[in-house]
Design an enzyme around this catalytic site. Structure first.
Site, PDB file in Angstrom:
ATOM      1  N   HIS A 108       0.849  -1.188   0.000  1.00 16.66           N
ATOM      2  CA  HIS A 108       0.000   0.000   0.000  1.00 16.66           C
ATOM      3  C   HIS A 108       0.887   1.240   0.000  1.00 16.66           C
ATOM      4  CE1 HIS A 108      -1.303   3.213   2.893  1.00 16.66           C
ATOM      5  NE2 HIS A 108      -2.312   3.283   2.057  1.00 16.66           N
ATOM      6  N   HIS A 150      12.483  -1.567   3.940  1.00  9.40           N
ATOM      7  CA  HIS A 150      12.742  -0.565   4.980  1.00  9.40           C
ATOM      8  C   HIS A 150      13.978   0.276   4.668  1.00  9.40           C
ATOM      9  CE1 HIS A 150       9.785  -1.173   8.254  1.00  9.40           C
ATOM     10  NE2 HIS A 150       9.629  -2.349   7.667  1.00  9.40           N
ATOM     11  N   GLY A 263     -18.486  11.743   1.470  1.00 15.61           N
ATOM     12  CA  GLY A 263     -19.280  11.489   0.281  1.00 15.61           C
ATOM     13  C   GLY A 263     -18.445  11.101  -0.912  1.00 15.61           C
ATOM     14  N   GLY A 264     -17.319  10.438  -0.662  1.00 12.14           N
ATOM     15  CA  GLY A 264     -16.421  10.044  -1.738  1.00 12.14           C
ATOM     16  C   GLY A 264     -16.995   8.959  -2.619  1.00 12.14           C
ATOM     17  N   ARG A 265     -16.262   8.644  -3.644  1.00 11.70           N
ATOM     18  CA  ARG A 265     -16.703   7.660  -4.638  1.00 11.70           C
ATOM     19  C   ARG A 265     -16.449   6.248  -4.099  1.00 11.70           C
ATOM     20  NH1 ARG A 265     -14.435   5.322  -9.558  1.00 11.70           N
ATOM     21  NH2 ARG A 265     -16.050   5.148 -11.165  1.00 11.70           N
TER      22      ARG A 265
END
Length: 304
Positions: A108, A150, A263-265
């Site tokens: 990620h 790292h 209110g994101g997608r």
């Protein structure tokens, strides 16, 4: 004030970062990513670049967004209550890669900037901050892979602040922690948020270094492990551990909460989820098995 030129510079960098990462992933996988541009009713929009069902990546999403709103949601003001209720602007690149081969770790990355606008006529200043980081979630861990990941992160931060890596590494260990499982999500990386004190240019430069470090941190691991043989046993364990990834994203992740609260997608927000995951009641890996070996790494440790 955060000037229009400042915002334009961050936007240009993030769009370039998305394009360069997608290009490298397409080169590695040999298959093109789809592009899905979208707009948001309250203001702004983004571009979702994704691939599903491919040979190398079972699901991969590299997302750019630049959105605006009238009132900052609670998840964005938790550590800055003084900006609650302000109009806002946010942009970032976020991505999650779920490889098909269980010997390649999930990963990620997120880099972002927020601006809480000063109310008109208030005489107050805009408030900005940067955040981001990257982390590694293996299923079958090779210690050399974790050390490499790292080391690249440490090297990316060193030109800006030699104390940043240990602080951001600790922050990552504490943030990506499943409290109800008493385990880390993986072997960590770096995480930072609310970065504004060095000033706009220095904070932006640090964020760029983190974004630029992703490909050299992760792709060498893909190349080393992509040909490792696997079967149904390994895929089954991968699905089980992916369940932990889902638990973290839905229960603890501030980015997911911000996206949903603002209110994101929904399709873009939940693209970080694995395409398949599994849960079992009170399951334990067989003692001495490769699957059991992972548990010794699900606690913070030094890698460099």
């Amino acid at each position: 004030m955060v000037s229009d030129d400042n915002i334009a510079a961050v936007r240009a960098y993030l769009l370039g970062l998305q394009a360069s990462i997608v290009s490298e992933l397409e080169r590695a996988g040999g298959e093109p990513f789809l592009s899905d541009a979208w707009t948001r009713a309250e203001g702004g929009g983004g571009i979702s670049r994704l691939i599903e069902g491919a040979e190398l990546f079972e699901r991969a999403g590299v997302l750019f967004s630049h959105v605006k709103g009238k009132t900052l949601p609670p998840s964005a003001t938790l550590h800055r209550p003084e900006v609650a209720g302000r109009p806002w602007e946010a942009m970032g690149v976020s991505m999650v890669l779920h490889p098909r081969n269980p010997y390649i770790p999930t990963t990620h990355l997120n880099v972002r900037m927020f601006v809480a606008k000063a109310p008109e006529g208030s005489g107050q200043a805009d408030v900005f901050w940067f955040g981001g980081g990257m982390d590694l979630t293996p299923y079958y861990l090779f210690e050399d892979d974790a050390r490499h990941f790292h080391r690249v992160n440490q090297a990316a931060l060193a030109p800006h602040d030699h104390s940043a890596y240990p602080r951001y590494k600790k922050w990552c260990d504490e943030y990506f922690f499943l409290k109800h499982r008493n385990e880390t999500r993986g072997v960590g990386g770096i995480f930072f948020d609310d970065l504004s004190e060095p000033g706009f240019e220095q904070a932006f430069a640090l964020m760029r270094s983190v974004g630029d470090a992703f490909i050299p941190a992760y792709l060498p691991l893909v190349e080393k492990r992509r040909s490792h043989p696997f079967g149904e046993r390994e895929r089954d364990f991968q699905a089980y551990r992916r369940g932990r990834y889902v638990e973290f994203n839905l229960v603890f992740d501030r980015g997911t909460l911000f996206g949903l609260q603002s209110g994101g997608r929904t399709e873009s927000i939940l693209l970080s989820m694995p395409p398949m995951a599994a849960w079992r009641y009170n399951w334990q890996a067989q003692a001495g098995s490769p699957e059991a070996a992972l548990s010794q790494y699900l606690t913070p440790r030094d890698w460099v």
